[in-house]
Design a protein around this motif. Structure first.
Motif, mmCIF file in Angstrom:
data_model
loop_
_atom_site.group_PDB
_atom_site.id
_atom_site.type_symbol
_atom_site.label_atom_id
_atom_site.label_comp_id
_atom_site.label_asym_id
_atom_site.label_seq_id
_atom_site.Cartn_x
_atom_site.Cartn_y
_atom_site.Cartn_z
ATOM 1 N N GLU A 1 -7.089 3.918 0.619
ATOM 2 C CA GLU A 1 -7.435 2.677 0.059
ATOM 3 C C GLU A 1 -8.680 2.124 0.590
ATOM 4 O OE1 GLU A 1 -6.706 -0.829 -2.163
ATOM 5 O OE2 GLU A 1 -5.579 1.251 -2.046
ATOM 6 N N THR A 6 -2.585 6.319 3.961
ATOM 7 C CA THR A 6 -2.401 5.234 3.170
ATOM 8 C C THR A 6 -3.897 4.273 3.332
ATOM 9 O OG1 THR A 6 -0.179 4.962 3.346
ATOM 10 C CG2 THR A 6 -1.722 2.884 2.367
ATOM 11 N N LEU A 39 0.861 -1.154 0.047
ATOM 12 C CA LEU A 39 -0.017 0.114 0.041
ATOM 13 C C LEU A 39 0.930 1.342 0.017
ATOM 14 C CD1 LEU A 39 -2.918 -0.980 2.515
ATOM 15 C CD2 LEU A 39 -2.988 -1.105 -0.087
ATOM 16 N N TRP A 40 1.943 1.220 0.705
ATOM 17 C CA TRP A 40 2.924 2.425 0.864
ATOM 18 C C TRP A 40 3.537 2.583 -0.842
ATOM 19 C CZ3 TRP A 40 6.504 4.281 4.912
ATOM 20 C CH2 TRP A 40 6.077 4.515 5.991
ATOM 21 N N ASP A 64 0.661 5.521 7.494
ATOM 22 C CA ASP A 64 -0.052 4.320 7.665
ATOM 23 C C ASP A 64 -1.710 4.708 7.524
ATOM 24 O OD1 ASP A 64 1.992 2.680 7.866
ATOM 25 O OD2 ASP A 64 1.753 2.282 10.072
ATOM 26 N N TYR A 96 0.870 4.380 -3.043
ATOM 27 C CA TYR A 96 0.609 5.608 -2.797
ATOM 28 C C TYR A 96 1.814 6.636 -2.784
ATOM 29 C CZ TYR A 96 -4.113 4.192 -2.217
ATOM 30 O OH TYR A 96 -5.617 3.428 -2.548
ATOM 31 N N TYR A 112 4.600 6.152 -1.033
ATOM 32 C CA TYR A 112 5.512 6.417 0.487
ATOM 33 C C TYR A 112 6.648 5.664 0.515
ATOM 34 C CZ TYR A 112 1.216 9.124 1.767
ATOM 35 O OH TYR A 112 0.022 9.804 1.945
#
Length: 199
Positions: free
Chosen positions: A145, A141, A88-89, A138, A92, A94
């Protein structure tokens, strides 16, 4: 009319493999899903494997890989979906470069205490600072999501500023009054101490 809700939860790492503690925790989540079905609410559960937290806490890659492999297999038995936080990081934009070490950042005592227990580096304060910054990323993120999700956590209200700004349901990890997270090694120590006290 049926409603559909996404349930999202962080899952850390400290042990080498999943055991009965994780099975009981997943069974509790499964039971929650069944209860919600009685109110015509269908749920899809996403377990976010917080590998970045493990990396910051100096958990070895071998330990993380072994543990999350067993978690992924167990999650499938309960029809729970797993996603690596690092995935996920990356999605997006990160990276760990967004986390900086600061000697001036104010850290809450409960965070420092947690770092003293679980951070494997030499400086718990540094671990607490990194964890704080990581948690804020986090949260962004997860909101990107899963903007309509219900967030599940074992944490108390002290941790709320570090969690996603979503409706939140606080769970017991196994039974009422039991909040130690299944992935923590000190769960075994807790059980040993309790046994000796009772004995």
């Amino acid at each position: 009319q049926k409603k559909s809700v996404q349930l999202v939860m962080y899952w850390g790492v400290e042990k080498d493999q999943a055991d009965n503690q994780e099975a009981q925790a997943f069974n509790s989540i499964y039971t929650l899903q069944k209860k919600l079905q009685k109110f015509h609410i269908e749920t899809e559960v996403f377990i976010i494997l917080t590998d970045i937290h493990g990396q910051l806490n100096k958990i070895s890659p071998e330990t993380m890989n072994n543990y999350y492999y067993t978690i992924e297999r167990l999650a499938k038995k309960y029809t729970l979906r797993t996603i690596l936080l690092s995935t996920l990081w990356k999605k997006y934009g990160y990276t760990l470069e967004h986390i900086t070490n600061s000697d001036e950042e104010r850290i809450e005592q409960f965070l420092l205490k947690a770092a003293q227990k679980h951070y494997k580096g030499n400086n718990p304060y540094e671990g607490a600072v990194q964890y704080t910054q990581c948690s804020l990323i986090d949260s962004k993120t997860i909101l990107q999501e899963f903007p309509q999700a219900l967030f599940l956590t074992y944490n108390t209200s002290l941790w709320k500023p570090l969690l996603p700004a979503l409706p939140t349901l606080v769970l017991w990890s196994q039974k009422k009054g039991f909040r130690i997270k299944p992935w923590h090694k000190n769960l075994l120590d807790f059980r040993a101490q309790k046994f000796h006290r009772n004995f």
